[in-house]
Design a protein around this motif. Structure first.
Motif, mmCIF file in Angstrom:
data_model
loop_
_atom_site.group_PDB
_atom_site.id
_atom_site.type_symbol
_atom_site.label_atom_id
_atom_site.label_comp_id
_atom_site.label_asym_id
_atom_site.label_seq_id
_atom_site.Cartn_x
_atom_site.Cartn_y
_atom_site.Cartn_z
ATOM 1 N N PHE A 43 0.807 -1.225 0.057
ATOM 2 C CA PHE A 43 0.087 -0.075 -0.059
ATOM 3 C C PHE A 43 0.804 1.390 0.404
ATOM 4 O O PHE A 43 -0.202 2.161 0.320
ATOM 5 C CB PHE A 43 -1.336 -0.003 1.193
ATOM 6 C CG PHE A 43 -0.717 -0.492 1.875
ATOM 7 C CD1 PHE A 43 -0.097 0.526 2.933
ATOM 8 C CD2 PHE A 43 -0.818 -1.388 2.826
ATOM 9 C CE1 PHE A 43 0.732 0.113 4.495
ATOM 10 C CE2 PHE A 43 -0.152 -2.309 3.646
ATOM 11 C CZ PHE A 43 0.389 -1.479 5.030
ATOM 12 N N ARG A 52 -6.765 -1.729 -3.278
ATOM 13 C CA ARG A 52 -7.110 -2.999 -3.152
ATOM 14 C C ARG A 52 -6.519 -3.787 -1.321
ATOM 15 O O ARG A 52 -7.111 -4.813 -0.435
ATOM 16 C CB ARG A 52 -6.706 -4.720 -3.227
ATOM 17 C CG ARG A 52 -6.632 -5.051 -5.111
ATOM 18 C CD ARG A 52 -6.555 -6.383 -5.669
ATOM 19 N NE ARG A 52 -5.295 -6.185 -4.992
ATOM 20 C CZ ARG A 52 -4.174 -6.008 -6.039
ATOM 21 N NH1 ARG A 52 -4.628 -5.930 -7.409
ATOM 22 N NH2 ARG A 52 -2.687 -6.213 -5.953
ATOM 23 N N SER A 53 -6.277 -2.296 -0.830
ATOM 24 C CA SER A 53 -6.816 -3.239 0.482
ATOM 25 C C SER A 53 -7.125 -2.098 1.370
ATOM 26 O O SER A 53 -8.248 -1.572 0.683
ATOM 27 C CB SER A 53 -4.609 -2.120 0.761
ATOM 28 O OG SER A 53 -4.660 -0.296 1.500
ATOM 29 N N ILE A 54 -7.013 -1.898 2.307
ATOM 30 C CA ILE A 54 -8.040 -1.348 3.520
ATOM 31 C C ILE A 54 -7.992 0.308 3.792
ATOM 32 O O ILE A 54 -8.977 0.754 3.959
ATOM 33 C CB ILE A 54 -7.912 -1.303 5.067
ATOM 34 C CG1 ILE A 54 -6.592 -1.563 5.468
ATOM 35 C CG2 ILE A 54 -7.948 -3.177 5.242
ATOM 36 C CD1 ILE A 54 -6.458 -1.442 7.220
ATOM 37 N N TYR A 55 -6.366 1.131 3.141
ATOM 38 C CA TYR A 55 -6.552 1.653 2.474
ATOM 39 C C TYR A 55 -7.415 2.450 1.404
ATOM 40 O O TYR A 55 -7.213 4.082 1.098
ATOM 41 C CB TYR A 55 -4.481 2.665 2.637
ATOM 42 C CG TYR A 55 -4.382 2.454 4.287
ATOM 43 C CD1 TYR A 55 -4.934 3.240 5.261
ATOM 44 C CD2 TYR A 55 -3.878 0.956 4.273
ATOM 45 C CE1 TYR A 55 -4.783 2.634 6.295
ATOM 46 C CE2 TYR A 55 -3.337 0.746 6.014
ATOM 47 C CZ TYR A 55 -3.403 1.433 6.480
ATOM 48 O OH TYR A 55 -3.398 1.109 7.949
#
Lengths: 157, 157
Positions: A43, A52-55
């Motif tokens: 990220f 695609r990450s939580i961020y």
């Protein structure tokens, strides 16, 4: 750069004093360049993986944000002081992501002033960085210690 | 880089577990390059000024040391994990200067494992970096938090 008569020596710090340390826009290319060298988590280095990450988008390494603020602090006052390094940090918080294109600014607040017991020519100043983004959201805080020489000892700094 | 089956997910951390994170020699030119960008205090960027300072020779910015250790931590295990960033640091200490030519190595010790109360797919691992030089002197410690997803949530990391 510390001159013969730096503006800030140990005896100049007072609890509650605030120094505005200016601002800095953080570019995607520098987020990636720093992270490739020091913190290559997906990220921080890859737009697609970050999406695609939580961020949800590319974010700066927390160490990069800290280093960028350190530069703001240097330019705002530290290079014109008797600074002699730092023993460490007591509490650092990365509260919100710093994203590509964000503009961060920092205030530095003096929290505590401690003369050295063993070395009368110096002391420790505890200060807190308060780092905001362009929406005035607090993105990072950092309460750390800095060693400063007294003005009459400053020729060795 | 996190694969489909990262080696370390939240549930894999146990208090007391130690990961040896390898070592790194720190060159004078990289000390100066980092410091010119982020922390241009005289004892980080100028050999002569450093010789006249309380340190006696060029030393790495503490932020540079932290960033170099972060890279060791990434390569040793973090890139093969469900890491999702860090909420912050509780105590960081720069105990001894890191000088040009020093070789630093880091051990990472798991201190505490806290499942998230609000988000069952993740948790926080408190770990401590213990950073030594080539003389086995402790030069830096850093007790910080890292967010990890559980293995069955890891596709979003």
């Amino acid at each position: 750069m510390a001159s013969d008569r730096p503006r800030y020596a140990f005896e100049d710090f007072q609890v509650g004093h605030v120094i505005a340390c200016g601002s800095r826009t953080v570019r995607a290319d520098e987020i990636v360049a720093f992270a490739k060298q020091f913190d290559p988590q997906p990220f921080h280095v890859d737009e697609d993986a970050a999406a695609r990450s939580i961020y949800g988008s590319l974010i700066a390494s927390g160490w990069h944000t800290a280093a960028l603020v350190m530069r703001l602090v240097c330019d705002a006052y530290l290079l014109d002081s008797t600074s002699a390094g730092s023993p460490g940090i007591d509490e650092l918080r990365w509260l919100k992501p710093v994203r590509a294109g964000d503009t961060i600014r920092a205030d530095l607040v003096t929290i505590e002033v401690r003369p050295s017991k063993s070395k009368p020519d110096r002391g420790v100043v505890v200060s807190e960085w308060r780092v905001y983004n362009q929406r005035e959201e607090l993105v990072m805080t950092n309460r750390g210690m800095s060693l400063f020489l007294r003005r009459d000892a400053s020729t060795v700094a």
